[in-house]
Design a protein around this motif. Sequence first.
Motif, PDB file in Angstrom:
ATOM      1  N   ALA A 117       3.847  -0.832  -5.111  1.00 45.86           N
ATOM      2  CA  ALA A 117       4.138   0.215  -4.130  1.00 45.86           C
ATOM      3  C   ALA A 117       4.304   1.566  -4.814  1.00 45.86           C
ATOM      4  O   ALA A 117       3.733   2.577  -4.377  1.00 45.86           O
ATOM      5  N   ARG A 118       5.037   1.580  -5.905  1.00 39.43           N
ATOM      6  CA  ARG A 118       5.295   2.849  -6.596  1.00 39.43           C
ATOM      7  C   ARG A 118       4.027   3.380  -7.274  1.00 39.43           C
ATOM      8  O   ARG A 118       3.825   4.596  -7.347  1.00 39.43           O
ATOM      9  N   GLN A 119       3.167   2.485  -7.744  1.00 43.08           N
ATOM     10  CA  GLN A 119       1.878   2.928  -8.281  1.00 43.08           C
ATOM     11  C   GLN A 119       1.059   3.628  -7.204  1.00 43.08           C
ATOM     12  O   GLN A 119       0.448   4.679  -7.452  1.00 43.08           O
ATOM     13  N   LEU A 120       1.032   3.040  -6.012  1.00 42.15           N
ATOM     14  CA  LEU A 120       0.274   3.633  -4.909  1.00 42.15           C
ATOM     15  C   LEU A 120       0.864   4.979  -4.492  1.00 42.15           C
ATOM     16  O   LEU A 120       0.124   5.936  -4.234  1.00 42.15           O
ATOM     17  N   LEU A 121       2.179   5.065  -4.427  1.00 45.61           N
ATOM     18  CA  LEU A 121       2.818   6.333  -4.092  1.00 45.61           C
ATOM     19  C   LEU A 121       2.479   7.396  -5.136  1.00 45.61           C
ATOM     20  O   LEU A 121       2.202   8.556  -4.796  1.00 45.61           O
ATOM     21  N   ASP A 122       2.465   6.995  -6.413  1.00 46.58           N
ATOM     22  CA  ASP A 122       2.120   7.930  -7.488  1.00 46.58           C
ATOM     23  C   ASP A 122       0.675   8.412  -7.378  1.00 46.58           C
ATOM     24  O   ASP A 122       0.349   9.521  -7.827  1.00 46.58           O
ATOM     25  N   LEU A 123      -0.180   7.587  -6.787  1.00 49.07           N
ATOM     26  CA  LEU A 123      -1.581   7.952  -6.598  1.00 49.07           C
ATOM     27  C   LEU A 123      -1.790   8.816  -5.348  1.00 49.07           C
ATOM     28  O   LEU A 123      -2.922   9.161  -5.010  1.00 49.07           O
ATOM     29  N   VAL A 161      14.322   0.483  -0.396  1.00 46.48           N
ATOM     30  CA  VAL A 161      14.371   1.206  -1.673  1.00 46.48           C
ATOM     31  C   VAL A 161      13.281   2.259  -1.854  1.00 46.48           C
ATOM     32  O   VAL A 161      13.428   3.160  -2.681  1.00 46.48           O
ATOM     33  N   LEU A 162      12.193   2.176  -1.111  1.00 43.49           N
ATOM     34  CA  LEU A 162      11.110   3.148  -1.287  1.00 43.49           C
ATOM     35  C   LEU A 162      11.493   4.497  -0.681  1.00 43.49           C
ATOM     36  O   LEU A 162      12.240   4.555   0.297  1.00 43.49           O
ATOM     37  N   GLU A 181       9.606   9.427   2.201  1.00 45.27           N
ATOM     38  CA  GLU A 181       8.474  10.372   2.192  1.00 45.27           C
ATOM     39  C   GLU A 181       7.137   9.671   1.971  1.00 45.27           C
ATOM     40  O   GLU A 181       6.087  10.294   2.138  1.00 45.27           O
ATOM     41  N   GLY A 182       7.159   8.383   1.626  1.00 43.91           N
ATOM     42  CA  GLY A 182       5.915   7.657   1.412  1.00 43.91           C
ATOM     43  C   GLY A 182       5.637   6.597   2.463  1.00 43.91           C
ATOM     44  O   GLY A 182       4.710   5.802   2.314  1.00 43.91           O
ATOM     45  N   ILE A 183       6.427   6.591   3.548  1.00 40.23           N
ATOM     46  CA  ILE A 183       6.351   5.506   4.533  1.00 40.23           C
ATOM     47  C   ILE A 183       5.789   5.992   5.875  1.00 40.23           C
ATOM     48  O   ILE A 183       6.145   7.074   6.359  1.00 40.23           O
ATOM     49  N   LEU A 184       4.929   5.153   6.470  1.00 43.33           N
ATOM     50  CA  LEU A 184       4.435   5.357   7.831  1.00 43.33           C
ATOM     51  C   LEU A 184       4.805   4.146   8.675  1.00 43.33           C
ATOM     52  O   LEU A 184       5.073   3.065   8.143  1.00 43.33           O
ATOM     53  N   LEU A 185       4.788   4.315  10.000  1.00 47.62           N
ATOM     54  CA  LEU A 185       5.101   3.230  10.934  1.00 47.62           C
ATOM     55  C   LEU A 185       3.832   2.751  11.624  1.00 47.62           C
ATOM     56  O   LEU A 185       2.949   3.546  11.937  1.00 47.62           O
ATOM     57  N   GLU A 186       3.765   1.449  11.898  1.00 49.16           N
ATOM     58  CA  GLU A 186       2.593   0.895  12.573  1.00 49.16           C
ATOM     59  C   GLU A 186       2.988  -0.358  13.356  1.00 49.16           C
ATOM     60  O   GLU A 186       4.074  -0.905  13.156  1.00 49.16           O
ATOM     61  N   THR A 187       2.059  -0.787  14.233  1.00 50.86           N
ATOM     62  CA  THR A 187       2.231  -2.095  14.873  1.00 50.86           C
ATOM     63  C   THR A 187       1.125  -3.075  14.485  1.00 50.86           C
ATOM     64  O   THR A 187       1.349  -4.277  14.466  1.00 50.86           O
ATOM     65  N   ASP A 188      -0.082  -2.592  14.217  1.00 55.94           N
ATOM     66  CA  ASP A 188      -1.270  -3.439  14.031  1.00 55.94           C
ATOM     67  C   ASP A 188      -1.570  -4.218  15.312  1.00 55.94           C
ATOM     68  O   ASP A 188      -2.166  -5.290  15.275  1.00 55.94           O
ATOM     69  N   ARG A 231      17.781   0.687   6.320  1.00 57.17           N
ATOM     70  CA  ARG A 231      18.054   1.814   5.420  1.00 57.17           C
ATOM     71  C   ARG A 231      19.400   2.476   5.689  1.00 57.17           C
ATOM     72  O   ARG A 231      19.803   3.366   4.951  1.00 57.17           O
ATOM     73  N   GLN A 232      20.032   2.060   6.793  1.00 60.15           N
ATOM     74  CA  GLN A 232      21.308   2.668   7.212  1.00 60.15           C
ATOM     75  C   GLN A 232      21.160   4.193   7.378  1.00 60.15           C
ATOM     76  O   GLN A 232      21.989   4.985   6.920  1.00 60.15           O
TER      77      GLN A 232
END
Length: 258
Positions: free
Chosen positions: A164-170, A194-195, A198-205, A235-236
Amino acid sequence: MSTHLLIDTHSHFDADEFTQDRAEAFARAQAVGVSMQIVPAVSFRGWETLRTVCNTYQGLYPAYGLHPMYLAEHQASHLTALTEWLHHESAIAVGECGLDYYVKGLDPAQQNYFFTAQLQIAVDQQLPVIIHARRAVETVIQQIRRFPRCRGVVHSFAGSEQQARQLLDLGFYLSFGGPITYPTAHKLRKLVQVLPLEGILLETDAPDQPLASHRGERNEPAYLLEVLTCIAELRQQSPAEIARITTRNTFELFGLTQ
């Protein structure tokens, strides 16, 4: 009713499962604040239907691509057709594309051929990509690294924190939906905690990947509000804060405006 502006960043609202009640499902989504949906294609034969559905309902944005699970349908000529289609159709992204090493019988070499071709098309068209990565996150990362100007989202992310962090770095985003609502999904729920938001989106699929509260049912975009609530609890943080930042992320990635 939600007062938050919510965007379902991955909805297959053009799918046959919505044929009988698409207008009602759209109204239910709107009623809870899901005012926009990004609708990615899965195969060449579905592009026209997808375009029609997105033109019929306000706030639906199409992405066009070739999904790895439909590999048997894809032809090399469809890649040429995709480039031509993107020249004259309004599209928000290239996708759904990617790799699926979970489903049996999908040749990895053929998958990579169509995936990397679509990454190149996305770069050429200056569009983000919507990526499917099932049991294939490591290879997806390797391929993305070959296209440094490529940006996008890995949808329904289920890899490790390191990946996940590699992808965020990219410069990629990760989207989360129904699977995080299952109490037994410990790794996934920890990841959402923990992520960086700023790198998260929401979806349902939708209509796939139903939430724990709708197990065995058809999923639909209206349930995005439950995804938001779940992430806020994990995330509280307040749902309003989660909604604000994930919506801002979506605007930023896809070039949307309110």
